[in-house]
Design a protein around this motif. Structure first.
Motif, mmCIF file in Angstrom:
data_model
loop_
_atom_site.group_PDB
_atom_site.id
_atom_site.type_symbol
_atom_site.label_atom_id
_atom_site.label_comp_id
_atom_site.label_asym_id
_atom_site.label_seq_id
_atom_site.Cartn_x
_atom_site.Cartn_y
_atom_site.Cartn_z
ATOM 1 N N LEU A 136 19.777 -6.440 4.852
ATOM 2 C CA LEU A 136 18.207 -6.528 4.892
ATOM 3 C C LEU A 136 18.051 -4.312 4.816
ATOM 4 N N SER A 137 16.960 -4.166 4.386
ATOM 5 C CA SER A 137 15.818 -3.446 4.650
ATOM 6 C C SER A 137 15.286 -3.244 5.924
ATOM 7 N N GLY A 138 15.380 -1.836 6.641
ATOM 8 C CA GLY A 138 14.424 -1.717 7.663
ATOM 9 C C GLY A 138 13.271 -2.906 7.035
ATOM 10 N N GLY A 139 12.271 -2.343 5.972
ATOM 11 C CA GLY A 139 11.088 -2.833 5.999
ATOM 12 C C GLY A 139 11.781 -4.983 6.058
ATOM 13 N N GLN A 140 12.428 -4.826 5.484
ATOM 14 C CA GLN A 140 12.654 -6.418 4.914
ATOM 15 C C GLN A 140 13.060 -7.146 6.185
ATOM 16 N N GLN A 141 13.647 -6.874 7.616
ATOM 17 C CA GLN A 141 13.846 -6.930 8.396
ATOM 18 C C GLN A 141 12.715 -6.991 9.408
ATOM 19 N N GLN A 142 11.703 -6.563 8.980
ATOM 20 C CA GLN A 142 10.482 -7.094 10.038
ATOM 21 C C GLN A 142 9.561 -7.534 9.330
ATOM 22 N N ARG A 143 9.462 -7.836 8.057
ATOM 23 C CA ARG A 143 8.929 -9.066 7.899
ATOM 24 C C ARG A 143 9.332 -10.439 8.419
ATOM 25 N N VAL A 144 11.020 -10.641 8.237
ATOM 26 C CA VAL A 144 11.659 -11.737 9.126
ATOM 27 C C VAL A 144 10.806 -12.160 9.806
ATOM 28 N N GLY A 145 10.864 -10.679 11.074
ATOM 29 C CA GLY A 145 11.105 -11.197 12.590
ATOM 30 C C GLY A 145 9.385 -11.411 12.492
ATOM 31 N N LEU A 146 8.370 -10.525 11.787
ATOM 32 C CA LEU A 146 7.313 -11.226 11.792
ATOM 33 C C LEU A 146 7.570 -12.989 11.053
ATOM 34 N N ALA A 147 8.512 -13.393 10.507
ATOM 35 C CA ALA A 147 8.030 -14.663 9.910
ATOM 36 C C ALA A 147 8.428 -15.340 11.219
ATOM 37 N N ARG A 148 9.303 -14.890 11.639
ATOM 38 C CA ARG A 148 10.068 -15.975 13.214
ATOM 39 C C ARG A 148 8.364 -16.191 14.072
ATOM 40 N N THR A 170 8.321 3.164 4.062
ATOM 41 C CA THR A 170 8.248 2.155 4.536
ATOM 42 C C THR A 170 7.160 1.649 4.786
ATOM 43 N N ARG A 171 7.092 2.351 5.661
ATOM 44 C CA ARG A 171 5.831 1.747 7.109
ATOM 45 C C ARG A 171 4.076 1.912 6.644
ATOM 46 N N HIS A 172 4.725 2.624 5.658
ATOM 47 C CA HIS A 172 2.977 3.237 4.773
ATOM 48 C C HIS A 172 3.116 2.185 3.999
ATOM 49 N N SER A 173 3.457 1.088 3.423
ATOM 50 C CA SER A 173 3.547 0.039 2.405
ATOM 51 C C SER A 173 3.985 -0.417 3.117
ATOM 52 N N ILE A 174 4.215 -1.030 4.533
ATOM 53 C CA ILE A 174 4.127 -2.607 5.164
ATOM 54 C C ILE A 174 3.092 -2.150 5.849
ATOM 55 N N ARG A 175 2.243 -1.447 6.432
ATOM 56 C CA ARG A 175 1.256 -1.704 6.615
ATOM 57 C C ARG A 175 -0.187 -1.808 5.989
ATOM 58 N N HIS A 176 0.182 -1.823 4.892
ATOM 59 C CA HIS A 176 -0.860 -2.073 4.136
ATOM 60 C C HIS A 176 -0.577 -3.271 2.892
ATOM 61 N N GLU A 177 0.382 -4.038 3.334
ATOM 62 C CA GLU A 177 0.544 -5.853 3.028
ATOM 63 C C GLU A 177 0.005 -6.004 3.984
ATOM 64 N N PHE A 178 0.493 -5.506 5.429
ATOM 65 C CA PHE A 178 -0.177 -6.441 6.851
ATOM 66 C C PHE A 178 -1.204 -6.421 7.057
ATOM 67 N N LYS A 179 -1.838 -5.774 6.270
ATOM 68 C CA LYS A 179 -3.746 -6.666 6.250
ATOM 69 C C LYS A 179 -4.628 -6.972 5.244
ATOM 70 N N HIS A 180 -3.420 -7.174 4.289
ATOM 71 C CA HIS A 180 -3.245 -7.559 3.732
ATOM 72 C C HIS A 180 -2.833 -9.726 3.296
ATOM 73 N N LEU A 181 -1.927 -9.399 4.334
ATOM 74 C CA LEU A 181 -1.619 -10.878 4.562
ATOM 75 C C LEU A 181 -1.967 -12.047 4.786
ATOM 76 N N LYS A 182 -2.536 -13.204 4.011
ATOM 77 C CA LYS A 182 -2.783 -14.531 3.735
ATOM 78 C C LYS A 182 -2.806 -14.993 5.306
ATOM 79 N N ALA A 183 -1.181 -15.303 6.152
ATOM 80 C CA ALA A 183 -0.812 -15.613 6.841
ATOM 81 C C ALA A 183 -1.416 -15.004 8.406
ATOM 82 N N LEU A 184 -2.080 -13.980 8.448
ATOM 83 C CA LEU A 184 -2.343 -13.533 9.602
ATOM 84 C C LEU A 184 -4.310 -13.294 9.636
ATOM 85 N N GLN A 185 -5.197 -13.825 8.324
ATOM 86 C CA GLN A 185 -5.791 -13.306 8.090
ATOM 87 C C GLN A 185 -6.679 -14.528 9.816
ATOM 88 N N ASP A 186 -6.302 -15.761 10.365
ATOM 89 C CA ASP A 186 -7.369 -16.285 10.931
ATOM 90 C C ASP A 186 -6.228 -16.255 12.578
#
Length: 326
Positions: A136-148, A170-186
């Protein structure tokens, strides 16, 4: 959701955390910001008892954490660290299933939830379930860590420099995703970072720390325009112009702009709640013939048409009127 009262952590004569008091509301993202040694990571670890309090108290959902076994407490919280912290010899599926196994979930439930969380984090399950971290790429690994951290749907998520090991793009991109993730909304999120831009991009409120003590807690706009002390002002000074553009909205600039009765640009009107930085980024993408944007003030129904020069002049006037220090 989280109440911290006079939390202190001593290492011999040194107070790594010194009488810190904080409240984090349900569904809020609080960022602990500061330089190395400021006490932010230790404060985070006190919440899930990876570090133990010397004195003071912490309650989560109204329950004193000292009255719960540490293992039970941690199972109620997601925990994300820098570099994802994945087990290298486990597949993605096996890494994510660690917490469900501890909770005694059935295999079918674990698989279903694992696939669901991966999809939410834009990692198609069919493609990624059986891969290993090194694939996995660094960004993909970080998303798997978040999934866990999210697989058991905990109400609280603790994040310690979660994007620190990623390259800037990658950091800028994943931060932008982070703000809009439904899984984190509540979720109630406490996030540690030393990156000022990251803090201001992600936080509902920021706790700026130095020497183990809280220097100021407030919204990003409050820290920029109402610094509590000299330390806060100096800490942000290097980034102040960028931060002003980030925290100011078009609504803040309306008193310094003149409304026009009709639009002179073909662009879709931006709502007045749009951050100024976003509006300027949109302006840089327009053609030379239409270097202007429309701002729609919802309540009054007025349409403002402005270009870069008008926006920057309004920013200068607004900040001059609001900044208490130079």
């Amino acid at each position: 959701m989280i109440q911290i009262h006079n939390a202190t952590k001593m290492y011999g004569p040194l107070a790594a955390v010194d009488a810190v008091s904080l409240e984090v509301s349900k569904g809020e993202t609080l960022v602990l910001l500061g330089t190395s040694g400021s006490g932010k990571t230790t404060t985070l670890k006190l919440i899930n008892r990876l570090e133990e309090l010397t004195s003071g108290s912490i309650a989560v959902a109204g329950k004193d954490i000292q009255q719960q076994p540490p293992e039970e407490l941690r199972r109620q919280m997601g925990y994300v660290i820098q570099g994802a912290g994945l087990f290298p010899h486990y597949t993605v599926q096996e890494n994510i299933a660690v917490v469900p196994r501890l909770l005694g979930w059935q295999k079918k439930q674990t698989t279903q939830r694992t696939e669901e969380v991966l999809e939410m984090l834009h990692l198609p399950a069919q493609e990624y379930l059986h891969k290993y971290p090194h694939q996995l790429s660094g960004g993909q690994q970080q998303r798997v860590g978040l999934a866990r951290a999210l697989v058991s749907d905990p109400p609280v998520v603790l994040m310690d420099e979660p994007f620190g090991a990623l390259d800037p793009i990658t950091r800028h991109s994943i931060r932008h995703e982070f703000k809009h993730l439904k899984a984190l909304q509540d979720k109630t999120i406490v996030l540690v970072t030393h990156d000022v831009q990251e803090a201001f991009e992600l936080a509902d409120r920021i706790c700026l720390m130095d020497g183990g003590q809280v220097q100021q807690v407030g919204t990003p706009k409050e820290l920029v325009f109402r610094p509590a002390n000299t330390f806060v002002g100096r800490f942000l000074q290097q980034h102040i112009f960028q931060l002003q553009l980030q925290v100011l909205t078009l609504q803040d600039l309306l008193p310094y702009l003149q409304p026009l009765p009709t639009a002179t640009s073909a662009t879709t009107p931006l709502p007045a709640s749009t951050p100024v930085l976003q509006a300027l980024q949109q302006l840089t993408g327009t053609s030379i013939a239409t270097q202007s944007i429309n701002i729609l003030q919802k309540n009054a129904g007025q349409l403002y048409t402005v270009g870069t020069a008008e926006l920057m002049a309004a920013v200068a006037e607004a900040t001059q009127n609001q900044l208490p220090y130079d």
